[in-house]
Design a protein around this motif. Structure first.
Motif, PDB file in Angstrom:
ATOM      1  N   ASP A 171       0.838  -1.191   0.000  1.00 16.02           N
ATOM      2  CA  ASP A 171       0.000   0.000   0.000  1.00 16.02           C
ATOM      3  C   ASP A 171       0.880   1.250   0.000  1.00 16.02           C
ATOM      4  O   ASP A 171       1.572   1.527   0.980  1.00 16.02           O
ATOM      5  N   GLY A 172       0.871   1.993  -1.130  1.00 17.31           N
ATOM      6  CA  GLY A 172       1.608   3.244  -1.208  1.00 17.31           C
ATOM      7  C   GLY A 172       0.702   4.454  -1.351  1.00 17.31           C
ATOM      8  O   GLY A 172       1.147   5.589  -1.218  1.00 17.31           O
ATOM      9  N   GLY A 173      -0.575   4.199  -1.625  1.00 16.39           N
ATOM     10  CA  GLY A 173      -1.550   5.290  -1.748  1.00 16.39           C
ATOM     11  C   GLY A 173      -2.959   4.733  -1.693  1.00 16.39           C
ATOM     12  O   GLY A 173      -3.872   5.262  -2.318  1.00 16.39           O
ATOM     13  N   GLY A 174      -3.110   3.610  -0.967  1.00 19.71           N
ATOM     14  CA  GLY A 174      -4.405   2.944  -0.849  1.00 19.71           C
ATOM     15  C   GLY A 174      -4.434   1.560  -1.437  1.00 19.71           C
ATOM     16  O   GLY A 174      -5.501   0.942  -1.532  1.00 19.71           O
ATOM     17  N   SER A 175      -3.292   1.009  -1.831  1.00 21.46           N
ATOM     18  CA  SER A 175      -3.262  -0.212  -2.637  1.00 21.46           C
ATOM     19  C   SER A 175      -3.603  -1.497  -1.901  1.00 21.46           C
ATOM     20  O   SER A 175      -3.764  -2.543  -2.528  1.00 21.46           O
ATOM     21  N   ILE A 176      -3.730  -1.457  -0.579  1.00 24.53           N
ATOM     22  CA  ILE A 176      -4.341  -2.548   0.182  1.00 24.53           C
ATOM     23  C   ILE A 176      -5.807  -2.231   0.431  1.00 24.53           C
ATOM     24  O   ILE A 176      -6.694  -3.071   0.243  1.00 24.53           O
ATOM     25  N   ARG A 177      -6.068  -1.009   0.847  1.00 28.61           N
ATOM     26  CA  ARG A 177      -7.419  -0.655   1.302  1.00 28.61           C
ATOM     27  C   ARG A 177      -8.427  -0.529   0.161  1.00 28.61           C
ATOM     28  O   ARG A 177      -9.591  -0.918   0.301  1.00 28.61           O
ATOM     29  N   VAL A 178      -7.995  -0.015  -0.986  1.00 26.24           N
ATOM     30  CA  VAL A 178      -8.929   0.115  -2.117  1.00 26.24           C
ATOM     31  C   VAL A 178      -9.403  -1.256  -2.606  1.00 26.24           C
ATOM     32  O   VAL A 178     -10.617  -1.472  -2.754  1.00 26.24           O
TER      33      VAL A 178
END
Length: 498
Positions: A171-178
């Motif tokens: 995740d660098g800008g939401g890449s797990i959460r999105v």
């Protein structure tokens, strides 16, 4: 009950328990995962590299007493190394084949996990939809006409499709959460320094990137964090040590928490009614859990903050392309996608002084954010501004495609120095998801929770952001929300086992 059904129904913790008790063999689980991976592959297109034979070999000799012995797993095709496995980064640049394991890979294997594949990513993790020229479109198991998000969209698709119960993600800008928000999963973005990225890199994107996982359950996310966290001598950061185990936190009553809700878009862009409904659902669940809720505003988190973040990422991409040129021994400009090429060129013309000043502004805003939200145990806010988009919805079209093409063909990236044009392209890139970069900048932990299903049957998660180093409170709260809502019983309807 078939082994495939067992795999589809259980989380990683449950599967490992069956292995330890001798009720199922690791080979059976791995074979079932491989069979399901192949059966669902045409539907979701989430695999970059199959690792089937190596997985079968590992399953035969696994120590069944290990915490996650025999549990099928997937590694993201970006930012992590496994000896002998090609890493593409979602790109047509020639693959990198490591002769070592990342520390995280070593910890995954020591836990007993069995990697069966690497999961797809957009090129260099730059899009929040997993679509690339190298691998095509990765699709959402809930509705294959829609995205599974990005950049860990392949990981989320494999978990949501019941191929594996948990998968590595970054995740660098939401890449797990999105992706978690798009596919009905739990996605914990850890505190900066909680898990190491070494020895592949010491940090990524100036410390914005963290690694962990997408998972079916809160307890899986907690247990995996117990098995993978901790400093490494090569890591530049170290998060505050937990008071106990994360697994213990996930079964502990959180008590009465003081929560905040942040509803505005930092970009000032539209937010769908479904997203606000999902946030209201989370608030209602939290109130049912006995917590107090207070509405807050964060007026200093705005367009300038996001623009500084975007310029920082562009500079990091430019540096990454230079490293690829050195590795491959030639120009890679023709290998990468237009948007990546344009971002890299822009990153080359942003001066070191501008990037340093931007980073200092980001850090100053982060200090203010952390200080002003410290009275709250967590802050609830959206992850995605709209329900999971139709595949291809973020592709530039019409005038947008023309502008991007002209900037690329005529090498006019310098025009992005003009604030209105830069802002226009920033809005086009981030109109789907406005919030997650906040915690990548601040280093705070944040967990995506699958609280809502839209009228069209698509998941829509929200996030709870916590104090730096305090994943325990987030996991305790998330587990309570999971129990109240019953979301863990939901499964994507794709190829349901008999």
């Amino acid at each position: 009950m078939s082994v495939e059904r067992v795999l589809w129904e259980h989380d990683a913790t449950g599967l490992a328990s069956l292995v330890r008790k001798g009720e199922i063999a690791p080979q059976e689980l791995v074979d079932a995962a491989i069979a399901r991976a192949e059966a669902t592959r045409p539907d979701i297109n989430a695999i970059a590299e199959p690792l089937y034979e190596a997985a079968r070999t590992r399953a035969k000799t696994i120590d069944r007493k290990l915490p996650l012995a025999g549990v099928p797993f997937a590694l993201k095709d970006l930012g992590i190394a496994m000896k002998g496995v090609p890493t593409h980064g979602g790109s047509r640049i020639p693959a990198f084949v490591a002769d070592f394991d990342s520390v995280m890979t070593e910890r995954h294997l020591a836990a007993g996990l069995v990697p069966i594949a690497t999961s797809t990513s957009p090129e260099h993790g730059l899009r929040l939809m997993t679509e690339s020229a190298a691998f095509g479109i990765t699709r959402n198991p809930w509705n294959t006409a829609h995205t599974s998000g990005g950049s860990s969209g392949g990981a989320a698709a494999l978990v949501a499709a019941g191929v594996v119960p948990v998968a590595h993600a970054s995740d660098g800008g939401g890449s797990i959460r999105v992706p978690a928000a798009c596919t009905g999963l739990v996605g914990l973005k850890t505190s900066r320094g909680r898990v190491p990225l070494s020895p592949l890199v010491t940090e990524s994107w100036y410390g914005l990137v963290v690694d962990h996982a997408v998972a079916r359950s809160v307890r899986d996310s907690a247990l995996l964090l117990d098995l993978t966290h901790g400093p490494d001598p090569l890591s530049p950061y170290a998060a505050r040590p937990p008071r106990g185990t994360f697994a213990a936190a996930a079964v502990r009553d959180p008590g009465k928490l003081k929560l905040a809700v942040y509803r505005k878009s930092p970009l000032g862009l539209p937010i769908s009614a479904e997203t606000l409904t999902a946030l209201d659902t989370a608030v209602a669940l939290a109130r049912e859990g006995g917590h107090t809720i207070e509405e807050i505003d964060l007026p200093y988190i705005g367009r300038d903050f996001i623009a500084d973040f975007a310029r920082t990422v562009a500079a990091a991409v430019a540096g990454a392309m230079r490293i690829e040129v050195l590795r491959v021994g030639r120009s890679v400009s023709g290998d990468v996608e237009r948007a990546t090429r344009l971002m890299s060129r822009f990153g080359e013309i942003v001066s070191a002084g501008e990037i340093y000043a931007g980073l200092q502004r980001l850090h100053a805003t982060s200090r203010r954010l952390i200080t002003e939200t410290a009275p709250y145990d967590a802050v609830l806010m959206p992850v995605i501004a709209h329900p999971p988009l139709a595949c291809g919805a973020m592709d530039p079209k019409g005038a947008d495609a023309f502008i991007e093409d002209v900037l690329d063909r005529l090498r006019l990236a310098r025009l992005l120095k003009f604030k209105p044009l830069f802002g226009q392209l920033m809005d086009k890139s981030l109109w789907f998801t406005h919030w997650p970069a906040i915690q990548n900048v601040s280093g705070q932990p944040s967990i995506a929770l699958p609280v809502h299903v839209t009228d069209a049957g698509l998941p829509l998660g929200i996030q709870a952001a916590g104090r730096p180093g305090d994943e325990e409170t987030l996991l305790s709260f998330a587990a309570q929300m999971e129990k109240i809502s019953g979301w863990q019983a939901r499964r994507a309807p794709l190829r349901m086992p008999a």
